[in-house]
Structures are given as structure tokens and as C-alpha cells.
Design a protein around this motif. Structure first.
Motif, PDB file in Angstrom:
ATOM      1  N   MET A   1       4.272  -5.667  -0.023  1.00  0.00           N
ATOM      2  CA  MET A   1       3.529  -4.570  -0.405  1.00  0.00           C
ATOM      3  C   MET A   1       3.529  -4.490  -1.587  1.00  0.00           C
ATOM      4  N   GLU A   2       4.634  -4.661  -2.416  1.00  0.00           N
ATOM      5  CA  GLU A   2       5.271  -4.765  -3.606  1.00  0.00           C
ATOM      6  C   GLU A   2       4.474  -5.678  -4.851  1.00  0.00           C
TER       7      GLU A   2
ATOM      8  N   HIS B   1       3.165   6.947   2.150  1.00  0.00           N
ATOM      9  CA  HIS B   1       5.116   7.057   2.136  1.00  0.00           C
ATOM     10  C   HIS B   1       5.882   8.424   2.633  1.00  0.00           C
TER      11      HIS B   1
ATOM     12  N   ASN C   1       9.382   3.334  -4.453  1.00  0.00           N
ATOM     13  CA  ASN C   1       7.825   2.275  -4.997  1.00  0.00           C
ATOM     14  C   ASN C   1       6.773   2.482  -4.565  1.00  0.00           C
ATOM     15  N   LEU C   2       7.214   2.306  -3.007  1.00  0.00           N
ATOM     16  CA  LEU C   2       5.899   3.319  -2.082  1.00  0.00           C
ATOM     17  C   LEU C   2       5.727   3.940  -2.048  1.00  0.00           C
TER      18      LEU C   2
ATOM     19  N   LYS D   1       8.603  -6.036   2.629  1.00  0.00           N
ATOM     20  CA  LYS D   1       8.924  -5.457   1.065  1.00  0.00           C
ATOM     21  C   LYS D   1       8.222  -5.631  -0.238  1.00  0.00           C
TER      22      LYS D   1
ATOM     23  N   ILE E   1       1.524  -3.617  -4.779  1.00  0.00           N
ATOM     24  CA  ILE E   1       0.959  -2.455  -6.401  1.00  0.00           C
ATOM     25  C   ILE E   1       1.192  -3.428  -7.336  1.00  0.00           C
TER      26      ILE E   1
ATOM     27  N   TYR F   1      -1.921  -2.643   2.021  1.00  0.00           N
ATOM     28  CA  TYR F   1      -1.656  -1.929   0.920  1.00  0.00           C
ATOM     29  C   TYR F   1      -2.886  -2.251  -0.120  1.00  0.00           C
TER      30      TYR F   1
ATOM     31  N   THR G   1      12.592  -0.375  -3.007  1.00  0.00           N
ATOM     32  CA  THR G   1      11.371   0.029  -2.797  1.00  0.00           C
ATOM     33  C   THR G   1      10.276   1.150  -2.105  1.00  0.00           C
TER      34      THR G   1
END
Length: 375
Positions: free
Chosen positions: A284-285, A62, A53-54, A281, A288, A14, A50
Motif C-alpha cells: 500500500m505504501e 483510513h 501514511n494511509l 504495508k 502511495i 489502493y 503506516t
């Protein structure tokens, strides 16, 4: 910018996607020790927040991820013959393998090089050959180990044992099940993540583990034993194994998140107990947050400083809540005499992230029933 990423799980893939989107000129290579279809575990869980956010970070992936989702708003607490349902929760589950395939396709579509079955033995040479080296190589991170004196890792092996199965018995919502036999108490965390399969994670304390003599059982005997414990819940469906074995949860923390041009993300950087949500979760955050820091700063050093300073307080707060949840399950014996509705209330408020008023907003009927039962 030339970026090397060690680890082709959700965190590494990601981050690669977001950095390539931000600047197609970025030269990004992902090194993954396993093959494209190798994965461990079954489903992963995302909250509604989440998902938002994605969506904001990469609408294309997404959209594909959410097409595969199984969504629910209920948490079911099962003990003996009684089930208590608490509604108003926003969660979704997806197959881990399906998620990886979506991210692999998206990365390849953007022109990111993914080198499968690529075991990196000379980390120093790889980091010297790029502007940024990402350690996204999981809980047993070789990057973290190689630069341990700089990251200052703290790994705490917890007392409970757990084993991660799948099953074709479908659990419609996050289901927390408690079964007791002569050995002790077993807890199961289960949820449907597609039309045919559920995750089924079983946990027990050391006393139960010893009394059940699980250490002496082979893989087939272990499955048969757990199937017997949860026979009322599995309703004849067998447990499905994918390299499933009893392990201890490892709580990972790092004093420092970056060293020169090297940074950790995902499970290499931190872990949070599975009872509070998905490590995927957080991973992946992380991606970001790190990619956002590079959008705000031209220099690698300044971007890594911002990533740690902005993301670390959130992770520390999340890990603190996860610790409370983990301790609840480690001490589950002390809750065995609670009534079913008291047990459900204790479970819902165990981490401190959901208090009485928040629970009332989510499911006023449940709180009303709890207040009536305990007044």
C-alpha cells in the motif's frame, strides 16, 4: 490517462483509488483472477507510521479500516512457561478479507471498474491498450515473468518452512512463541486481528521439518501435529485452515522496477519476511509512492523514474532489515540456551532497526530488567 491494473489485492486497489481521487477523468480497470471474497491468509499488520501514511493518502478508507482494527503496544515472547512482555510498540491488525472489502467498496464508489475472475493471458495486448500497466499480481506475478528480461528479477527460496493458520484463541499483542519437541524447535507468530480470531503462523527449520516427517502428513494430520506442539498456547482452541500448507518463503527483488509503460508494485516487486511486518504495508505504501510520483510528473516515463529512484532506497533498507530478522529465525537453534529475557532482547534487536537506546525509549523497565539480568 487510461490505466490497466493486473491484481486486485491491496496494492492494485489502493493505487487505483489514489489515481482516481487525483483525477476522476482517469479511466482505471482492475483485473483480478479471483472472486471478490477469495483471499488467502488471515490478518495483516500495520504500524502506527503506516496508518498515518494511509490517513494522509485517503482519509475515507483510513477511517473505515481503523474502525475494524485491533491495536496493541506489546510484543510478548513466550518460551516454556515464561512470558516476557515488551511495551511501547505501535501495531494494529485487521482481517485481510475485511481490508479487501473496504478497498473494493471505496474503488467502486469512485467509479473504478473491477473485473473479478479476469485471467489475463495476453499481457502485451493489455499494455498496448493503455497509458500505464500495473503489475500488482503478487509473488507469482505473470507480468514480472512476461517481462523478466527487462525487470531482472532475483527470487531466493529460503530454507525454513512456514504455514499460515488462524485460531479463535486470542493473542492480545504480537506474540512470538517457541516450543521444542523431539523433532526440533517450532516458532509461532501470532496476533489478534478482530474480536474472535488471531493469525497463527508456524515456522521451522529444515532439520525440524524432516525429523517431524511433516512431508508425509495430510492436511488434517498436520493441523493435529501443530496443535499438539502449541497445546499450552492454543488452550484447546483448534487451528483454522484457509488453504493452509507448508511453504518456503521467497525473497523477491528486481534489478529494475519499470519497463516502458509497465511497472511492478507490492509482492510482484519485492517481499520482506513476515517476521518484520506485513507485505500489505509495503504494497500500500508502494501505491502511495507511485501515485505521488504521478502527481509530480505529467509523463509516464518520468513518473516511473521518480518512483523507482525515491522508493527503491527505502525498500532496499527495509529488505536488509527483514533479511536479518529472517536469518534470526532460520538460525533459532543457536538461541535456545538464552534465558527468557535474553531471548526477548535478542528478538527485539534482531533486525538492527531497534537498538538498545530505542528499546529503552519504548520500554525502560524491560531494558532495566535485561541489564540487571546480564550484568
Amino acid at each position: 490517462m487510461k490505466i490497466n491494473i493486473i491484481g486486485g489485492g491491496p496494492a492494485g486497489l489502493y493505487f487505483a483509488i489514489l489515481m482516481k481521487k487525483a483525477n476522476p477523468a482517469n479511466e482505471i480497470t482492475v483485473h483480478e483472477r479471483n472472486g471478490p471474497d477469495d483471499t488467502f491468509g488471515w490478518g495483516v499488520v500495520f504500524s502506527g507510521r503506516t496508518l498515518r501514511n494511509l490517513r494522509d493518502a485517503d482519509a475515507e478508507s483510513h477511517a473505515e479500516i481503523t474502525r475494524q482494527f485491533e491495536a496493541w503496544d506489546n510484543v510478548d515472547v513466550v518460551r516454556d512457561d515464561e512470558k516476557i512482555s515488551v511495551h511501547g510498540n505501535s501495531f494494529s491488525g485487521v482481517s485481510r478479507l475485511q481490508l479487501l472489502k473496504i478497498l473494493q467498496r471505496r474503488a467502486e464508489q469512485l467509479g473504478i471498474a473491477i473485473l473479478f475472475r479476469s485471467e489475463i493471458n495476453d499481457i502485451e495486448s493489455l499494455r498496448a491498450d493503455c497509458h500505464l500497466l500495473i503489475g500488482a499480481d503478487g509473488i507469482n506475478s505473470t507480468v514480472r515473468q512476461r517481462f523478466a528480461e527487462h525487470f531482472g528479477p532475483n527470487l531466493s527460496v529460503r530454507s525454513n518452512r512456514y504455514i499460515w493458520y488462524g485460531t479463535n484463541q486470542l493473542f492480545h499483542g504480537l506474540t512470538l512463541t517457541f516450543r521444542e519437541n523431539e523433532a526440533g524447535i517450532f516458532s509461532a507468530h501470532s496476533y489478534k486481528f478482530n474480536q474472535t480470531t488471531s493469525t497463527f503462523i508456524v515456522e521451522c527449520d529444515p532439520q525440524t521439518w524432516d525429523q517431524a516427517r511433516l512431508a508425509a502428513m495430510n492436511e488434517a494430520d498436520t493441523r493435529a501435529y501443530v496443535e499438539q506442539v502449541f497445546a499450552p498456547d492454543l488452550q484447546g482452541q483448534p487451528l483454522l485452515s484457509n488453504n493452509s500448507k507448508w511453504i518456503n518463503f521467497i525473497l523477491v527483488k528486481n534489478a529494475r522496477w519499470a519497463f516502458e509503460n509497465v511497472v511492478l508494485i507490492g509482492d510482484a516487486l519485492h517481499t520482506a519476511h513476515f517476521s518484520i511486518g506485513s507485505g500489505t504495508k509495503l504494497a500500500m505504501e508502494d501505491a502511495i509512492a507511485l501515485a505521488t510520483s504521478f502527481q509530480r510528473h505529467d509523463g509516464v516515463n518520468s513518473a516511473l523514474i521518480e518512483f523507482e529512484s525515491t522508493r527503491k532506497p527505502y525498500i532496499e533498507e527495509y529488505q536488509a532489515a527483514a533479511l536479518e530478522s529472517m536469518l534470526w529465525f532460520e538460525n533459532v537453534r543457536q538461541y535456545k540456551d538464552l534465558s527468557p529475557i535474553e531471548l526477548a532482547y535478542s528478538l527485539m534487536t534482531r533486525s538492527g532497526r531497534v537498538d538498545h537506546e530505542e528499546l529503552k525509549k519504548r520500554d525502560a523497565e524491560f531494558v532495566e530488567a535485561y541489564e540487571a539480568a546480564t550484568s
